[in-house]
Design a protein around this motif. Structure first.
Motif, PDB file in Angstrom:
ATOM      1  N   ALA A  10     -39.903  -0.884-145.040  1.00 16.50           N
ATOM      2  CA  ALA A  10     -39.890  -0.753-143.661  1.00 16.50           C
ATOM      3  C   ALA A  10     -40.367  -2.467-143.089  1.00 16.50           C
ATOM      4  CB  ALA A  10     -39.082  -0.223-142.468  1.00 16.50           C
ATOM      5  N   LYS A  11     -40.245  -3.675-143.476  1.00 17.61           N
ATOM      6  CA  LYS A  11     -40.920  -4.288-142.913  1.00 17.61           C
ATOM      7  C   LYS A  11     -41.994  -4.412-141.094  1.00 17.61           C
ATOM      8  CE  LYS A  11     -39.065  -7.653-146.178  1.00 17.61           C
ATOM      9  NZ  LYS A  11     -39.154  -9.615-146.206  1.00 17.61           N
ATOM     10  N   GLU A  12     -41.137  -3.579-140.597  1.00 21.36           N
ATOM     11  CA  GLU A  12     -41.303  -3.215-138.808  1.00 21.36           C
ATOM     12  C   GLU A  12     -42.428  -2.304-138.903  1.00 21.36           C
ATOM     13  OE1 GLU A  12     -38.478  -2.693-139.846  1.00 21.36           O
ATOM     14  OE2 GLU A  12     -37.512  -4.614-139.642  1.00 21.36           O
ATOM     15  N   VAL A  13     -42.860  -1.709-140.235  1.00 23.16           N
ATOM     16  CA  VAL A  13     -43.424  -0.603-139.976  1.00 23.16           C
ATOM     17  C   VAL A  13     -44.489  -1.004-140.347  1.00 23.16           C
ATOM     18  CG1 VAL A  13     -44.146   1.742-140.907  1.00 23.16           C
ATOM     19  CG2 VAL A  13     -42.168   1.523-140.184  1.00 23.16           C
ATOM     20  N   ALA A  14     -46.663  -1.111-140.001  1.00 27.91           N
ATOM     21  CA  ALA A  14     -47.061  -1.927-139.378  1.00 27.91           C
ATOM     22  C   ALA A  14     -47.627  -1.820-141.050  1.00 27.91           C
ATOM     23  CB  ALA A  14     -48.212  -1.111-138.763  1.00 27.91           C
TER      24      ALA A  14
END
Length: 100
Positions: free
Chosen positions: A27-31
């Motif tokens: 996921a790109k939302e997870v840092a």
């Protein structure tokens, strides 16, 4: 406590946990820091040779390993975005029980 048991069931339900972990790490939302933290915890678990309960005690030796795996999974679930938790039905609050 109810949430912990649901996460333990999730840990042993590999049909859900493997796709959840894949979604978390892709996921790109997870840092990136959260992904590195999760990977570091997993690697440290495998590298660190200390067991609270020795594995040669059949039945009891796996208890601390399951507890550590559940703890790491619980941290990953807490770091995951809401839409991933909802997609894999990981973080249910059906009973609204407070974890202690």
């Amino acid at each position: 406590m109810t949430r912990l048991w649901s996460r333990l069931r999730f840990l042993f339900n590999f049909r859900k946990s493997i796709p959840f972990l894949k979604a978390f790490f892709t996921a790109k939302e997870v840092a990136a820091a959260k992904k590195v933290t999760a990977i570091a915890l997993i690697v440290l678990y495998f590298v660190f040779p200390f067991d609270l309960i020795p594995d040669f005690l059949i039945g009891l030796g796996i208890v601390d390993d399951v507890a550590v795996a559940a703890f790491i999974l619980q941290l990953i679930v807490k770091m995951a975005p809401t839409h991933i938790k909802e997609k894999y039905d990981v973080d249910r609050n059906d009973n609204k029980v407070i974890d202690i």
